[in-house]
Motif scaffolding. Structure first.
Motif, mmCIF file in Angstrom:
data_model
loop_
_atom_site.group_PDB
_atom_site.id
_atom_site.type_symbol
_atom_site.label_atom_id
_atom_site.label_comp_id
_atom_site.label_asym_id
_atom_site.label_seq_id
_atom_site.Cartn_x
_atom_site.Cartn_y
_atom_site.Cartn_z
ATOM 1 N N GLU A 123 14.393 6.989 -86.798
ATOM 2 C CA GLU A 123 13.990 8.179 -86.019
ATOM 3 C C GLU A 123 14.567 8.198 -84.617
ATOM 4 N N THR A 124 14.692 7.084 -83.840
ATOM 5 C CA THR A 124 15.089 7.037 -82.565
ATOM 6 C C THR A 124 16.639 7.478 -82.513
ATOM 7 N N ALA A 125 17.498 6.691 -83.609
ATOM 8 C CA ALA A 125 18.764 7.095 -83.816
ATOM 9 C C ALA A 125 19.175 8.441 -83.959
ATOM 10 N N ARG A 126 18.346 8.893 -84.919
ATOM 11 C CA ARG A 126 18.244 10.442 -85.167
ATOM 12 C C ARG A 126 18.203 11.361 -84.014
ATOM 13 N N GLN A 127 17.124 11.008 -83.169
ATOM 14 C CA GLN A 127 16.999 11.846 -81.941
ATOM 15 C C GLN A 127 18.115 11.889 -81.198
ATOM 16 N N GLU A 128 18.833 10.400 -81.022
ATOM 17 C CA GLU A 128 19.965 10.608 -80.039
ATOM 18 C C GLU A 128 21.009 11.110 -80.617
ATOM 19 N N ALA A 129 21.095 11.020 -81.819
ATOM 20 C CA ALA A 129 22.153 11.987 -82.436
ATOM 21 C C ALA A 129 22.016 13.390 -82.158
ATOM 22 N N CYS A 130 20.801 13.862 -82.244
ATOM 23 C CA CYS A 130 20.558 15.174 -81.915
ATOM 24 C C CYS A 130 20.982 15.575 -80.632
ATOM 25 N N LEU A 285 25.184 11.766 -61.485
ATOM 26 C CA LEU A 285 25.158 12.748 -62.889
ATOM 27 C C LEU A 285 26.303 12.027 -63.717
ATOM 28 N N MET A 286 27.260 11.366 -63.486
ATOM 29 C CA MET A 286 27.992 10.469 -64.390
ATOM 30 C C MET A 286 27.227 9.425 -64.974
ATOM 31 N N LEU A 287 26.660 8.953 -64.257
ATOM 32 C CA LEU A 287 25.662 7.796 -64.815
ATOM 33 C C LEU A 287 24.778 8.346 -65.845
ATOM 34 N N ILE A 288 24.100 9.539 -65.461
ATOM 35 C CA ILE A 288 23.125 10.088 -66.364
ATOM 36 C C ILE A 288 23.678 10.509 -67.842
ATOM 37 N N ALA A 289 24.992 11.053 -67.495
ATOM 38 C CA ALA A 289 25.563 11.583 -68.781
ATOM 39 C C ALA A 289 26.305 10.513 -69.910
ATOM 40 N N GLU A 290 26.719 9.323 -69.007
ATOM 41 C CA GLU A 290 26.894 8.144 -69.541
ATOM 42 C C GLU A 290 25.855 7.412 -70.548
ATOM 43 N N MET A 291 24.736 7.704 -70.104
ATOM 44 C CA MET A 291 23.499 6.945 -70.773
ATOM 45 C C MET A 291 22.557 8.121 -71.330
ATOM 46 N N LYS A 292 23.135 9.227 -71.459
ATOM 47 C CA LYS A 292 22.146 10.690 -71.862
ATOM 48 C C LYS A 292 21.132 9.933 -72.920
ATOM 49 N N SER A 293 21.692 9.094 -73.974
ATOM 50 C CA SER A 293 20.751 9.135 -75.290
ATOM 51 C C SER A 293 19.507 8.330 -74.659
ATOM 52 N N ARG A 294 19.567 7.486 -73.610
ATOM 53 C CA ARG A 294 18.611 6.397 -73.143
ATOM 54 C C ARG A 294 17.739 7.416 -72.076
ATOM 55 N N VAL A 295 18.117 8.401 -71.660
ATOM 56 C CA VAL A 295 17.166 9.208 -70.763
ATOM 57 C C VAL A 295 16.604 10.290 -71.365
ATOM 58 N N LYS A 296 15.250 10.211 -71.544
ATOM 59 C CA LYS A 296 14.384 11.256 -72.325
ATOM 60 C C LYS A 296 14.627 12.591 -72.001
ATOM 61 N N THR A 297 14.557 12.933 -70.461
ATOM 62 C CA THR A 297 14.641 14.282 -69.938
ATOM 63 C C THR A 297 15.482 14.102 -68.927
#
Length: 329
Positions: A123-130, A285-297
């Motif tokens: 489910e985590t992987a699915r949410q990250e894919a979304c 912003l570059m760092l947040i985008a780089e690790m977007k799937s690990r930042v909830k909001t």
């Protein structure tokens, strides 16, 4: 699983609750049952009365407790062991040592621990894919007509499934820059980050905050990293640029576009630039985008590390430098 670890499954249950068919209310009742297990030993039978469970659920009705118990039994997380008089208790035969237990047996829950963890990971992987699909859709919004763009924005405000997002993206694929669909480079480094308590973790686990040894200002300094170094450390974030980035103006413009893609509003961006400087904000912003799937909001995280309570501990230069060193090793 011993009762010492009775709450170890709760994070996985929360993540996989939709797949398991658990509502937040039913999950809260299950957690209340877990609090009734002994703190030591391996007992999995809950002997607490409905009145006790009602108190631990902050006063829900008896009917609600019974309905939740029936649902947990139906989906295979609980087994009812009813006594002849409906009470919950245990009785031991002193001659044989045999123990009779009447109550709610949570052994099925603990027996499915590995399965539940696998479901949570999926489910985590699915949410990250979304999240990735949402980001890809946002990258092409500027290329679609105004009416279609407004419709897409309205649809993106809803909670959409992976299949629904794929259906939205399908007719827009021709508008995507070729670099947008590039896979994450195989040599993408897992960078060690330093938390505020001195512990370390890799950015493949979570985005932690870097503890700074002094409180120097974060305004752009002469010794900051170059744009090409930032691009080398944040290749995924850089892949969303349709043009080459040769200097700070291009990098800052690209970072502003990333902010829009991630839902960061203009006021938050202006306040962050006023406090930290445009270049520091671009690196963040570059760092947040780089690790977007690990930042909830992303918007809330951005405000926290630029103008919020964690701003003093977040150092984008230090994080980028660590990523570069890890990549060069």
């Amino acid at each position: 699983m011993s009762a010492d670890n009775r709450f170890a499954l709760m994070p996985a249950l929360r993540q996989a609750r939709a797949v398991l068919g658990l509502s937040p209310a039913v999950l809260a009742t299950l957690e209340a049952m877990l609090t009734c297990l002994p703190k030591t030993g391996s007992a999995h039978v809950v002997f607490a009365s409905n009145e006790t469970l009602i108190r631990r659920r902050n006063g829900v009705s008896d009917r609600t407790i019974r309905r939740h118990v029936a649902h947990l039994a139906a989906i295979g997380l609980l087994r009812r062991c009813d006594s002849p008089n409906g009470k919950r208790y245990s009785r031991r035969n002193p001659l044989t040592g045999e123990m009779l237990r009447f109550g709610f047996d949570l052994s099925p829950l603990f027996g499915r621990a590995d399965e539940i963890r696998r479901m949570a990971a999926a489910e985590t992987a699915r949410q990250e894919a979304c999240d990735v699909l949402r980001l890809r859709i946002r990258t092409v919004l500027s290329a679609v007509p105004e009416e279609q763009r407004m419709d897409l924005l309205r649809r993106l405000r809803r909670r959409l499934s992976l299949e629904e997002l794929e259906d939205i993206l399908a007719p827009l694929r021709s508008l995507e820059p070729d670099t947008n669909t590039m896979p994450t480079p195989p040599d993408h480094p897992a960078t060690e980050l330093v938390t505020s308590d001195g512990m370390t973790a890799t950015d493949s686990q979570s985005v932690r905050h870097c503890q700074r040894s002094n409180q120097e200002t974060r305004k752009d300094s002469p010794s900051e990293l170059r744009p090409d170094q930032i691009g080398a450390a944040c290749r995924f974030a850089l892949s969303f640029s349709a043009t080459d980035i040769s200097g700070w103006p291009q990098l800052c413009d690209h970072a502003d576009r990333l902010a829009s893609m991630m839902g960061i509003d203009g006021d938050s961006l202006r306040q962050a630039k006023a406090r930290c400087g445009p270049r520091s904000v671009a690196k963040t912003l570059m760092l947040i985008a780089e690790m977007k799937s690990r930042v909830k909001t992303a918007p809330a995280y951005f405000r926290s590390v630029t103008t919020g309570m964690r701003a003093g501990d977040f150092d984008p230069d230090r994080l980028i430098a660590r990523r570069l060193r890890a990549g060069a090793a």
